[in-house]
Motif scaffolding. Sequence first.
Motif, short mmCIF file in Angstrom:
data_model
loop_
_atom_site.label_atom_id
_atom_site.label_comp_id
_atom_site.label_asym_id
_atom_site.label_seq_id
_atom_site.Cartn_x
_atom_site.Cartn_y
_atom_site.Cartn_z
N MET A 47 0.81 -1.22 0.12
CA MET A 47 0.10 -0.04 -0.09
C MET A 47 0.83 1.42 -0.08
N ARG A 51 -0.07 4.30 -2.66
CA ARG A 51 -0.09 5.56 -2.38
C ARG A 51 1.00 6.50 -3.07
N GLU A 75 -8.37 4.10 1.05
CA GLU A 75 -7.77 3.88 2.39
C GLU A 75 -8.86 3.93 3.51
#
Length: 88
Positions: A47, A51, A75
């Motif tokens: 993640m 991101r 998220e």
Amino acid sequence: MAIMSNPKLLLLDEPTAGMTLDETQKTAELIHRLSERMAVIAIEHDMAFVRALACHTYVMHQGKIIAEGDFSDIENNELVRDVYLGRA
């Protein structure tokens, strides 16, 4: 090798697996540059890397899209949190 053929679409399956944080960041920067001249689809579980890409994101579960949007939306999505934290 895939980049050398200058494809219209580049598919990447977990491109940062086994990379250090620095390598992962450099890969995100490379993908940003590549996305200016080709479509890039990356399947990834890291993640922090997703991101860093700061792009439109799709989340799939059991073969179905359960969420899509900017990473900040993803998220904070309750269904995504439930599925990936084991609450659903």
